[in-house]
Scaffold this motif. Structure first.
Motif, PDB file in Angstrom:
ATOM      1  N   ILE A   1       0.852  -1.180   0.000  1.00  0.00           N
ATOM      2  CA  ILE A   1       0.000   0.000   0.000  1.00  0.00           C
ATOM      3  C   ILE A   1       0.891   1.234   0.000  1.00  0.00           C
ATOM      4  O   ILE A   1       1.717   1.407   0.895  1.00  0.00           O
ATOM      5  CB  ILE A   1      -0.937   0.015   1.217  1.00  0.00           C
ATOM      6  N   SER A   2       0.735   2.087  -1.007  1.00  0.00           N
ATOM      7  CA  SER A   2       1.572   3.278  -1.166  1.00  0.00           C
ATOM      8  C   SER A   2       0.706   4.523  -1.137  1.00  0.00           C
ATOM      9  O   SER A   2      -0.270   4.635  -1.885  1.00  0.00           O
ATOM     10  CB  SER A   2       2.341   3.218  -2.491  1.00  0.00           C
ATOM     11  N   GLY A   3       1.085   5.474  -0.289  1.00  0.00           N
ATOM     12  CA  GLY A   3       0.288   6.683  -0.139  1.00  0.00           C
ATOM     13  C   GLY A   3       0.519   7.724  -1.210  1.00  0.00           C
ATOM     14  O   GLY A   3      -0.374   8.474  -1.557  1.00  0.00           O
TER      15      GLY A   3
ATOM     16  N   GLY B   1       4.539   5.315   2.951  1.00  0.00           N
ATOM     17  CA  GLY B   1       3.843   6.599   3.047  1.00  0.00           C
ATOM     18  C   GLY B   1       3.994   7.414   1.786  1.00  0.00           C
ATOM     19  O   GLY B   1       3.674   6.978   0.693  1.00  0.00           O
ATOM     20  N   GLY B   2       4.477   8.608   1.933  1.00  0.00           N
ATOM     21  CA  GLY B   2       4.640   9.468   0.763  1.00  0.00           C
ATOM     22  C   GLY B   2       5.318  10.749   1.158  1.00  0.00           C
ATOM     23  O   GLY B   2       6.140  10.793   2.079  1.00  0.00           O
TER      24      GLY B   2
ATOM     25  N   HIS C   1       5.571  -4.473   7.251  1.00  0.00           N
ATOM     26  CA  HIS C   1       6.794  -3.689   7.113  1.00  0.00           C
ATOM     27  C   HIS C   1       6.426  -2.275   6.703  1.00  0.00           C
ATOM     28  O   HIS C   1       5.690  -2.073   5.730  1.00  0.00           O
ATOM     29  CB  HIS C   1       7.711  -4.302   6.056  1.00  0.00           C
ATOM     30  N   ILE C   2       6.924  -1.298   7.443  1.00  0.00           N
ATOM     31  CA  ILE C   2       6.745   0.105   7.067  1.00  0.00           C
ATOM     32  C   ILE C   2       8.065   0.595   6.482  1.00  0.00           C
ATOM     33  O   ILE C   2       9.102   0.563   7.141  1.00  0.00           O
ATOM     34  CB  ILE C   2       6.339   0.963   8.273  1.00  0.00           C
ATOM     35  N   ARG C   3       8.002   1.052   5.246  1.00  0.00           N
ATOM     36  CA  ARG C   3       9.204   1.505   4.559  1.00  0.00           C
ATOM     37  C   ARG C   3       9.255   3.024   4.505  1.00  0.00           C
ATOM     38  O   ARG C   3       8.234   3.696   4.388  1.00  0.00           O
ATOM     39  CB  ARG C   3       9.253   0.954   3.125  1.00  0.00           C
ATOM     40  N   ASP C   4      10.484   3.543   4.585  1.00  0.00           N
ATOM     41  CA  ASP C   4      10.723   4.980   4.404  1.00  0.00           C
ATOM     42  C   ASP C   4       9.920   5.830   5.372  1.00  0.00           C
ATOM     43  O   ASP C   4       9.444   6.918   5.026  1.00  0.00           O
ATOM     44  CB  ASP C   4      10.406   5.396   2.958  1.00  0.00           C
ATOM     45  N   LEU C   5       9.738   5.346   6.602  1.00  0.00           N
ATOM     46  CA  LEU C   5       9.031   6.138   7.613  1.00  0.00           C
ATOM     47  C   LEU C   5       9.859   7.374   7.960  1.00  0.00           C
ATOM     48  O   LEU C   5      11.035   7.265   8.299  1.00  0.00           O
ATOM     49  CB  LEU C   5       8.789   5.300   8.868  1.00  0.00           C
TER      50      LEU C   5
END
Length: 334
Positions: free
Chosen positions: A42-44, A62-63, A88-92
């Motif tokens: 899921i990409s914001g 996120g974004g 997994h949360i990426r690039d937080l």
């Protein structure tokens, strides 16, 4: 690519709900992005988004703006003694983005025991683990993997943030973490965000605006929304979602929909079909009786499932204080 349904929001954003495998991709607006029981990416992208992976082992990205990553069940992201089912949360970006853990019941950061979460760093893998060390009856323990995040700067919400305006006529606007918005006194305008908010206007003639979350409109005294013999002091709910939102009148002792007497609320619509009324006809000692208005004709869709009512066994004493349920003449009032 999975099938994705898109619903335009009143704020120009969209709700994108995955219907299978990944990916789910947001837009340049403020989006509520909700996954399914499957594992999805899921990409914001742009906008101030709320990302909720739901079940499955998800990858959440996120974004460019202030995004919120929400977890509404401990089963959304967990591990066992032998396997990981962790999101997994990426690039937080810890300066701008946050995790909404308010629905999970954890009390805060600690050693991972006694209902707390702990942070563990794997420097070699460039990962931080936010986890509980206490398995449930199924051997599951909550865990989220944060890729490349400094532990001392992570923004975590364990309880609802409270936005409180005092006793003035103000405008309150929720963020995307599930919040509690309190109008107190004054004629307020209160706007929910993308999260599952509680909107409580307090006294005064308030206008309450829901958004994409599952919002609860709470009333704790008759003076929050009422009319007397000469004029109305009722709140107005705008954009009420009969499928997801709730009206909480449990503190007032109301036990269901009915004829407006004996602890019930009567539902009616104005002649033009533009306003729905919820009314109780039993006035208190000051001549005040509860009345609430909702925009639009909800007479065919608003059911008891959209309310939080009081338990009938324990409500009698509350109703006696609010009005005069006994001895009414059975007449219908407006």
């Amino acid at each position: 690519m999975s099938a994705i349904s898109s619903v335009t929001t009143p704020h120009g954003g969209a709700t994108l709900i995955g219907a299978g495998a990944p990916p789910i991709v947001g837009q340049a607006t403020n989006d509520l992005l909700v996954g399914t029981v499957d594992g999805e990416t899921i990409s914001g992208l742009g906008g101030k988004d709320l990302l909720d992976g739901g079940g499955g082992r998800d990858v959440l990205v996120g974004g460019a703006q202030n995004d919120v990553f929400r977890f509404t069940s401990r089963e959304d992201s967990y591990r066992t003694a032998t396997e990981s089912f962790s999101d997994h949360i990426r690039d937080l970006d810890p300066l701008r983005e946050s995790l909404d853990l308010t629905a999970l019941g954890f009390t805060g950061l600690g050693d991972g025991y006694d209902n707390t979460l702990t942070l563990r760093v794997d420097a070699a893998a460039n990962r931080t683990y936010l986890k509980s060390l206490e398995p449930d009856a199924d051997g599951h323990r909550f865990e989220v993997v944060l890729e490349g995040v400094a532990t001392e700067r992570i923004s975590l919400f364990f309880t609802r943030p409270i936005l409180n305006d005092g006793n003035y006529s103000d405008t309150l606007i929720a963020g995307n973490v599930a919040g509690e918005l309190l109008g107190n006194g004054g004629d307020d305008r209160i706007y929910g965000g993308l999260g599952n908010d509680i909107l409580d206007g307090g006294t005064g003639r308030d206008r309450l605006f829901g958004s994409l979350g599952t919002d609860t409109y709470r009333f704790t005294t008759v003076q929050d929304s009422y009319r007397d013999a000469s004029e109305a002091h009722s709140d107005r709910i705008v954009r009420f979602d009969v499928s997801n939102d709730r009206i909480d009148v449990s503190a007032l002792g109301f036990t269901g929909l009915g004829n407006g007497h004996d602890g019930t609320l009567a539902l009616s619509v104005n002649e033009a079909g533009t306003v729905t009324y919820l009314k109780n006809y039993d006035a208190n000692g000051r001549g005040e009786r509860f009345e609430l208005t909702l925009s639009g004709d909800l007479s065919h869709t608003l059911t008891a499932e959209a309310f939080v009512f009081a338990d009938a066994i324990n409500a009698a004493a509350v109703v006696e204080l609010l009005g005069v349920p006994n001895g009414h003449d059975g007449s219908v009032q407006v």
